[in-house]
Enzyme design. Structure first.
Site, PDB file in Angstrom:
ATOM      1  N   HIS A  15      -4.851   3.695   7.438  1.00 13.39           N
ATOM      2  CA  HIS A  15      -4.114   3.907   6.139  1.00 13.39           C
ATOM      3  C   HIS A  15      -2.644   3.478   6.679  1.00 13.39           C
ATOM      4  O   HIS A  15      -1.752   4.646   6.534  1.00 13.39           O
ATOM      5  CB  HIS A  15      -4.357   5.214   5.857  1.00 13.39           C
ATOM      6  CG  HIS A  15      -4.188   5.561   4.412  1.00 13.39           C
ATOM      7  ND1 HIS A  15      -3.450   4.511   3.562  1.00 13.39           N
ATOM      8  CD2 HIS A  15      -4.299   6.649   3.587  1.00 13.39           C
ATOM      9  CE1 HIS A  15      -3.545   5.292   2.455  1.00 13.39           C
ATOM     10  NE2 HIS A  15      -3.795   6.373   2.494  1.00 13.39           N
ATOM     11  N   ARG A  74      -8.875   0.005  -1.667  1.00 12.80           N
ATOM     12  CA  ARG A  74      -9.355   1.466  -0.836  1.00 12.80           C
ATOM     13  C   ARG A  74     -11.056   1.096  -0.767  1.00 12.80           C
ATOM     14  O   ARG A  74     -11.531   0.898  -1.837  1.00 12.80           O
ATOM     15  CB  ARG A  74      -9.014   2.606  -1.375  1.00 12.80           C
ATOM     16  CG  ARG A  74      -9.553   3.736  -0.759  1.00 12.80           C
ATOM     17  CD  ARG A  74      -9.118   5.212  -1.108  1.00 12.80           C
ATOM     18  NE  ARG A  74      -7.921   5.331  -0.591  1.00 12.80           N
ATOM     19  CZ  ARG A  74      -7.365   6.822  -0.717  1.00 12.80           C
ATOM     20  NH1 ARG A  74      -7.729   7.739  -1.281  1.00 12.80           N
ATOM     21  NH2 ARG A  74      -6.211   6.670   0.129  1.00 12.80           N
ATOM     22  N   ARG A 112      -2.566   9.908  -4.959  1.00 12.02           N
ATOM     23  CA  ARG A 112      -1.521   9.753  -4.507  1.00 12.02           C
ATOM     24  C   ARG A 112      -1.071   8.251  -4.218  1.00 12.02           C
ATOM     25  O   ARG A 112      -0.332   7.598  -4.756  1.00 12.02           O
ATOM     26  CB  ARG A 112      -0.903  10.545  -3.436  1.00 12.02           C
ATOM     27  CG  ARG A 112      -0.232  11.843  -3.528  1.00 12.02           C
ATOM     28  CD  ARG A 112      -0.593  12.930  -2.440  1.00 12.02           C
ATOM     29  NE  ARG A 112      -1.905  13.193  -2.431  1.00 12.02           N
ATOM     30  CZ  ARG A 112      -2.438  13.896  -3.145  1.00 12.02           C
ATOM     31  NH1 ARG A 112      -1.825  14.823  -3.992  1.00 12.02           N
ATOM     32  NH2 ARG A 112      -3.759  14.035  -2.845  1.00 12.02           N
ATOM     33  N   THR A 113      -2.060   7.858  -3.366  1.00  6.84           N
ATOM     34  CA  THR A 113      -2.021   6.334  -3.078  1.00  6.84           C
ATOM     35  C   THR A 113      -2.174   5.451  -4.170  1.00  6.84           C
ATOM     36  O   THR A 113      -1.470   4.438  -4.419  1.00  6.84           O
ATOM     37  CB  THR A 113      -3.101   5.938  -1.950  1.00  6.84           C
ATOM     38  OG1 THR A 113      -3.019   6.865  -1.005  1.00  6.84           O
ATOM     39  CG2 THR A 113      -2.909   4.576  -1.311  1.00  6.84           C
ATOM     40  N   LYS A 146     -23.721  -3.870  -9.946  1.00  9.17           N
ATOM     41  CA  LYS A 146     -25.104  -4.595  -9.818  1.00  9.17           C
ATOM     42  C   LYS A 146     -25.279  -5.238  -8.495  1.00  9.17           C
ATOM     43  O   LYS A 146     -26.073  -6.202  -8.407  1.00  9.17           O
ATOM     44  CB  LYS A 146     -24.674  -5.739 -10.923  1.00  9.17           C
ATOM     45  CG  LYS A 146     -24.436  -5.301 -12.029  1.00  9.17           C
ATOM     46  CD  LYS A 146     -24.030  -6.397 -13.002  1.00  9.17           C
ATOM     47  CE  LYS A 146     -23.056  -5.997 -14.396  1.00  9.17           C
ATOM     48  NZ  LYS A 146     -22.461  -7.052 -15.069  1.00  9.17           N
TER      49      LYS A 146
END
Lengths: 151, 309
Positions: free
Chosen positions: B135, B107, B57-58, B86
């Site tokens: 959030h 995120r 959703r986000t 890496k």
């Protein structure tokens, strides 16, 4: 009755007085003593004072710098630092926590980004000064075991 | 009110007036979010969408928001295809995204990652979830949803149910609801209680949350039931997870004792904590709540990048 000194006067160096009783050893740890010095160190624990019990540390031939004073304030917020020169108190100041602690305490949260491999120093906002309460700038965790978190 | 260039890291960075301003603007965005109206206000602008952790959703709503407003999106949804594999640091990745785009959505599994990202970026950073931390855009869409449905937040009885320890959405939300003067009840397994820091913040705002393990009693006079999933990925060990998983469930039987106008919210994804039979009831609001992510994130992108509808 003549008052007797528990530990002798020092000619040059630093006297850290009014340390919260029982915390003298932690103060030594924070200062990296005795590892970092060959000076004579005197420690008095649970000394009677008008405010109850306190600890005292005397470090010969070493003057403590402000950065170290900040560290002490985290576990001994009422401590006073006396710089001794030729048996006289040359400077006296009460430790006081700054509003921000940078690079002194590591965050207690293992998944805080300040504990990851990033080019930043740990950073805490001081919420309360006595007893000290700090909050991580990054993850907002408030470590309870500040003394054990000193870098 | 000036938002241009502002980072969106934590709901605590905003005053109530600023939050109200964002929510009002999000309301204006609804027809644009539905595709009924269209304006190219972010034409020529590029958003970096950096998802170091899974998201449905986000990520989709942020990317849809940018597209709906005429902008473009670059980025990744799986860091295994990037230089992080890496050993590149987050700060270096952010420096790159900063030079390629006009805003960054990030995120990341580490708490505080978005705050750190903002230090290394000149363009605004929007936190799309940092570990078990914050959030803020979910919090804003939750407030938006409650305000839309209940007309006000003050004095509404809101039950937060589930994993209140690791659930990042409930930490931000509890603070924000306290800021608005809602009455909070916390229901969770003992090992997943709301952290003291969050309860302390609510108290500082004059709200004393009630903690209970009696869900049936808690929802009797509730206006909102906010359910969260027990997040397996946040548990330090599998045994602790197995002890609590399945310890609560919202179903039609439980809802018999609820008020007629109770709304049930959930940040999604849900697993077993809400029985699918609840989806058909008028209490279920979680899919509409998920849609609300769109107007709210459109409003935020428009405000921080610049350009108004």
């Amino acid at each position: 009755m003549k008052k007797e000194l528990k530990i002798p006067l020092i000619k040059n160096g630093t006297v850290i007085d009014h340390i919260t009783a029982g915390n003298a050893v932690k103060v030594l740890h924070i200062l990296g003593i005795p590892i970092s010095t060959s000076s004579v160190i005197s420690v008095a624990i649970n000394v009677k004072s008008k405010f109850g019990k306190k600890d005292i540390v005397k470090v010969e031939n070493r003057e403590i710098d402000p950065q170290e004073v900040d560290k002490i304030a985290l576990i001994a917020p009422k401590a006073t630092i006396n710089i001794i020169r030729n048996y006289n108190v040359a400077k006296k100041h009460k430790v006081e926590l700054p509003n921000e602690i940078i690079g002194i305490v590591c965050c207690s949260n293992p998944t805080c980004v300040s504990n990851a491999n990033e080019p930043v120093k740990s950073r805490f906002n001081v919420i309360e000064k006595d007893p000290p309460k700090i909050k991580c700038y990054y993850c907002e965790r408030e470590p309870e075991d500040i003394a054990d978190r000193i870098i | 009110m000036k938002f241009n260039g502002k980072d969106i890291i934590s709901i605590k960075d905003f005053t109530k007036n600023e939050i109200n301003y964002i929510l009002d603007y999000a309301e204006d965005m609804i027809p644009y979010a539905k595709g009924d109206k269209f304006k190219n206000i972010l034409k020529g602008k590029v958003l970096s969408s950096l998802f170091f952790e899974p998201s449905t959703r986000t990520r989709l709503s942020f990317e849809s928001s940018m597209n709906r407003l005429g902008g473009r999106v670059i980025g990744f949804s799986d860091p295994s295809g990037t230089s992080q594999k890496k050993g590149e640091s987050l700060s270096d990745t952010i420096r790159m995204a900063d030079s390629y785009s006009d805003a960054i959505v990030v995120r990341h599994p580490h708490e505080g990652a978005a705050r750190l990202a903002a230090e290394f970026s000149d363009v605004p950073v929007l936190n799309a979830g940092d570990g078990a931390g914050r959030h803020p855009t979910q919090c804003l869409l939750d407030l938006f949803t409650i305000r839309e449905e209940k007309k006000k937040i003050k004095n509404k009885k809101i039950v937060l149910l589930g994993d209140l320890k690791y659930g990042r959405t409930v930490h931000s939300l509890a603070y924000a609801l306290a800021l608005y003067g809602a009455k909070l009840t916390l229901v969770s397994p003992t090992s997943l209680k709301m952290p003291n820091e969050v309860v302390g913040e609510c108290k500082d705002l004059g709200i004393e949350p009630i903690s209970t393990s009696n869900l049936e009693k808690a929802i009797r006079d509730a206006d909102v039931l906010y359910v969260t999933r027990i997040q397996k990925e946040r548990f330090p060990d599998a045994e602790e997870y197995n002890r609590v998983v399945g310890s609560y469930k919202v179903n039609n039987e439980l809802l018999k004792s609820a008020k007629e106008d109770l709304i049930i919210m959930h940040p999604l994804p849900r697993v077993t904590e809400i029985d699918p039979e609840v989806d058909k009831t008028h209490h279920a609001l979680y899919f509409k709540q998920a849609f609300n992510g769109l107007p709210v994130r459109m409003a935020l992108l428009s405000l921080v990048i610049g350009g108004r509808i």
